[in-house]
Motif scaffolding. Sequence first.
Motif, PDB file in Angstrom:
ATOM      1  N   THR A   1      -6.360   0.738   1.131  1.00 34.16           N
ATOM      2  CA  THR A   1      -5.554   1.627   1.968  1.00 34.16           C
ATOM      3  C   THR A   1      -4.067   1.359   1.779  1.00 34.16           C
ATOM      4  O   THR A   1      -3.265   2.282   1.661  1.00 34.16           O
ATOM      5  CB  THR A   1      -5.920   1.413   3.449  1.00 34.16           C
ATOM      6  OG1 THR A   1      -7.326   1.471   3.579  1.00 34.16           O
ATOM      7  CG2 THR A   1      -5.277   2.468   4.314  1.00 34.16           C
TER       8      THR A   1
ATOM      9  N   GLU B   1      -9.212  -2.443   3.165  1.00 36.32           N
ATOM     10  CA  GLU B   1      -7.878  -2.562   3.767  1.00 36.32           C
ATOM     11  C   GLU B   1      -6.805  -2.602   2.694  1.00 36.32           C
ATOM     12  O   GLU B   1      -5.757  -1.956   2.811  1.00 36.32           O
ATOM     13  CB  GLU B   1      -7.796  -3.833   4.618  1.00 36.32           C
ATOM     14  CG  GLU B   1      -8.385  -3.682   5.994  1.00 36.32           C
ATOM     15  CD  GLU B   1      -8.109  -4.883   6.879  1.00 36.32           C
ATOM     16  OE1 GLU B   1      -8.634  -4.897   7.984  1.00 36.32           O
ATOM     17  OE2 GLU B   1      -7.374  -5.804   6.466  1.00 36.32           O
TER      18      GLU B   1
ATOM     19  N   VAL C   1      -2.604  -0.149  -0.783  1.00 41.33           N
ATOM     20  CA  VAL C   1      -2.088  -0.025  -2.142  1.00 41.33           C
ATOM     21  C   VAL C   1      -2.046   1.429  -2.571  1.00 41.33           C
ATOM     22  O   VAL C   1      -1.169   1.848  -3.321  1.00 41.33           O
ATOM     23  CB  VAL C   1      -2.936  -0.913  -3.089  1.00 41.33           C
ATOM     24  CG1 VAL C   1      -4.114  -0.167  -3.634  1.00 41.33           C
ATOM     25  CG2 VAL C   1      -2.080  -1.474  -4.188  1.00 41.33           C
ATOM     26  N   SER C   2      -2.982   2.210  -2.077  1.00 42.68           N
ATOM     27  CA  SER C   2      -3.045   3.584  -2.552  1.00 42.68           C
ATOM     28  C   SER C   2      -1.930   4.422  -1.946  1.00 42.68           C
ATOM     29  O   SER C   2      -1.646   5.510  -2.417  1.00 42.68           O
ATOM     30  CB  SER C   2      -4.403   4.191  -2.209  1.00 42.68           C
ATOM     31  OG  SER C   2      -4.586   4.155  -0.816  1.00 42.68           O
TER      32      SER C   2
END
Lengths: 1073, 180
Positions: B37, B34, B39-40
């Motif tokens: 997801t 999570e 941070v990217s």
Amino acid sequence: MFEKDIYQLIRGLRSHKGNEREYIQDSLRECRREIKSQDMDHKATALMKLVYLEMFGHDMSWASFNVLEVMSSPKYIQKRVGYLAAVQSFRPDTEVLMLAENLLKKDLNSPDKVTIGLPLGAIPHVINASMANSLLTDLIPRLSHSLPAIRKKTIVTLYRLALVYPETLRPAWPKIKDRLLDENEDPSVTAAIVNVVCELGWRRPQDFLSLAPRLFELLTAGGNNWMAIKIIKLFSTLTPLEPRLVKKLLPPLTSIIKTTPAMSLLYECINGIIQGGIMEAAEGTTDGDEVARLCLSKLRAMLVVEGDPNLRYVALLAFAKITSSHAELVSQHQDVILECIDDADISIRTRALDLVVDMINANNLQTVVERLLKQLRTAGKAPEPTDPTTEDRGTHDGIVPRADEDDEEMQASIRPKEQKPNTAPPLPDDYRTSVIERILEMCSRATYAHMSDFEWYIGVLVDLVKQCPSSPATGNFGSHHTTASKDRPPNVADAVGAELLNVAVRVKAVRPDAAAAAQNLLSSDRRPDFFPSAGSGGQAVLASAAFIAGEYASLLPDAEAVLTSLLQSSASTQQLQASVLASYLQALPKLFAVLTTRDPHAPWTSTRRTTTMLLIARIVHFLEPLTLHPDLDVQERAVEYLDLMRLAAEAAASQQTDDDEESGGGGSSYAAEPPLLLTQAIPSLFSGMELNPVAHAALRKVPQPEGLDLAAPINGSLQMLLRQADDYDTDTDEANDEVYKFYYDKPSSSVAAGYQRPAAELLEPPTSASKSKAASASYQDAETEPLDREAAERKRAERRERYKDDPYYIDSERASGTSTPTPMHNILRSSSNGEELDVDAIPVMELQLDSKDIPAAPRAPSANDKKKKRPRRHFEIAGDETLEGGDDMPSVSSSASLSSKATAGARGTKKPSLLEVDSSGLSALSLSDDAAARSGATGRFDVERRQAEEEEMARAIREVERLRLEMQRAQERIQPRGALAEEGVVVTRKKVRKKKKVDTLSEEPAAAAADDDDGEEGGTAVKKKRRKKRKEGGEDSVASEKPAADERDSEVPVKPKRKKKRQVTFDDDDTVE
Amino acid sequence: MINAVLVFNNNGQPRLTKFYTQLDTAVQQRLLSEIFTLVSARPNSACNFLPLPPLLAPSTSSSSSTAEQNDAPSLVTYRHYATLYFILISTSTESPLALLDLIQVFVESLDRLFENVCELDLIFNFETLHAVLGEMIVGGVVVETGLEKVVEGVKAQGRVAKRPVNEGRVGLTQGIWAGR
């Protein structure tokens, strides 16, 4: 046997691109084998590999015993692998933990300094309450270890011990405190202590006030920024308790703010000043003013600084904390804060949004909302709603350790990545939803307290419809306002629609505008404008729009067009949600009623008849297919209105028109009247009372009248009546058929007029004067005085008079009798029966948009001026209607208090957050200055209590023993009297005794006394009756009580006789239980 | 206090996971993904604070007193260095900016120990990675923020950073600080 070491595993993983899963399974199998090996080296290596794979989500709980084995290895290298594995893989339910306790103790006392560090690091991860107490004795000596590194780790470990078992802090705290006060202590140990104290501090700040001088010293000494930050954080929890600290803290904080090169320290100083209430406390003094100015200017500078979004983020956080107390100070910096709303970074935007919501006032509301709207308009919708299931890996099976895709990148050292776009991403739907929700929240706050221009607001709402995200997403993007929006309907378009409706209902003056907006929304030729995508994004708003159009049909600019739009929606009914369609159906007859009665005095000409018939035909055409709609609500309404329309058609067709009369040679002076069904009956279905907003809790506040028993049947002979009615029905259907009569007999006009009367009058007498007053109710508040108490009083008296003989009217005065008029009594009276239905009595407060007192004169809506904008128009806003008293729930904020109630309820069952370490146990533990004395006291108390308990227990046992003896003696007395078998009795007694020992003490004497009685009289009277029972229970009791009986030597010899003589047993009451 | 320390690379593959509460492996993995997801999806220009991932989001029904909120993790701070993300999950008693500095100290210590650290070092020496973290944070409480002392502490444990043999080390210059 030995396959590969950890490096080989990692390398193997990297070289098996594509089939890592398989490789891992192989490796796991290998590990399972290796870990059973006798060779400790192999074991440790296998464990290391398992730990590595655990990081990728491969459970290793099965190896917990092996972990323990490796932990107990004498070699440090292996031991640390074991400890690492324990930290990473032990869970609360790991059973071998109990076995680890001794090992931990042993390693804590190890002579090797490095080894001591291992348990110190591991204990915080594995500790539980039962271990905590026994480890404490080994940990405390480590506090004075020669190595600072061990001392500081010990301190933290002690803190974690206290978290699971608060009592452990009591002996540990004095020692920790000594360390803190020791000026020669290693600074890093001091810093660690400060960290721990800061964690403890917010739970029980009062216990740490005594440390303030030392902390102050450490703060001013400077040196360690991290520690300084922690001290400031701690002080911000102390200042509310010790106001004198404020004065002391101001100079150093100010100087830090001015001089420190560390941004984090600077920020935390400001934050501490805000959170510690120093700003309020020092308000008025020159220092205080200076520091407030300084803080805000620094925060402002953080917002505008280029290139550091982090500062912007934290500055917004700080601003948000100030707004609650100094909203006006914050709004001075509105300009820079508003910039942040458009920041490229969504995190910052969200914070800014949160802040702005709290910051708005009547002056900046429009600016802010316009800005947000512009953002929504320009950003464009997310190209395709990103499917969370494809993007969010969290929903499926976790991360698969893949072979690394490109090693070059991994070896590349660290440089900023350029490939990521620096432009703002399209607004995600949840953010969009969140913005819309916030706009609604801002505008509607405190029943539109900040709203000065409702025409503008309606425009905004219409605009928002276009901006609704195409897929229904719940908002609250990273939001802290989750509870506030929880009660809203799931779809944000619903919320917009509800707002539109709310405005239309509450603000009479803009009803025409609202109606026009509804018309626009409904109009089919503008549909692509508002609902561009095929998705059902904003469509939910149509339900509200249709309701407005129906309810305020007479205010519509072009009712006919709206009707046409509604009817044309049949082309696309498949796309409309059932709820919207149901709302459409409800609006249709209302529109129809308005259209047919637009000119009540117009003669019933054949033209008019034809248009009416045509209209009916179109509606019927629309309704007919809907009678088969899958949604029951839609179906029902369609069926009902279809029949109504058919009746109307019949009525219209059969009614003679003017032309007919003339052609039939009737009197020329006679103008034919339109059918009453059209002019009176149908409109009266929909025109009752004004719809007013009602508070959430109003219904709950309606008091139950005295003497009303809801459980009692209204009519005791209901069954009989029903039966009679059945009989009755069959023979007199014609007289009974009032519906038939109503439609087909020409009614006298009074029938229609009286049609709505009883119900309406009970609630609100349609006297025009009172009605206008009720409608102008703008705000009401439990505290405010009724606007015109006398008038209300008079009216009430009138009404009482009027309803004196009405059995359905329950008079409040009459009911509450003549008790003394105490305030309590007044409350009761005001909340008692009849008056509650008196809408006029609801206190009316004028809406004050400015400080000036504006009389709340109802403003007649006129079509001419509605387009014109006025700089300041005063709108009356109808508040929620509710009943006074009854409940102390303030009516305006009823929803808020409801939610707070809900949270209060939820608090009990609150689920701790995932990573949360619960420290609530500490809040009960006092460590204050006289902690030693007090802890001694409480300790003594504990001991005393325990002693007392033991004594009580001993006394109880003695008592039981005494009673037993007594009974035995009594029984012995009985024995010679009747030749009864004592054996059975003895067995019984034993059972009783055993049971009593575990029973609560209080029962004993009573039970024993009862037994005694039984013993006496049972021998004579009761024995025969109980014999049977006894036989059933006998077998079991003999078997189970044998051992017990054996203990009592004296009884043993007589035991065998028992069975034979059992039939003459006299007392068995307890045995069979 | 600090609730968890995570390190993963640009593909979301974990390099270090440390949770200061005992958590199921599966839950750990979910949390990891999570956060990845979240941070990217962030551009480099964005700030270093994440909204709470769904797993950590406060259950909406319970907005209880601030006292209880202080126990719940409320802050996700991250820093991105070349191929690696360093993430700290903490409660509100920590200072956000100071946490960023803490990550910096962590990475600097690693850099000192490995001399120009890169992701490969961390992959092959994840035990050392744990050791460094252990010197800085014990049980969720920061015990050391001084670079020298951390390095000293790790070296005292005899964990000499071992370079993986046969693994080429290309272009590790520029230092870890080129990132933010």
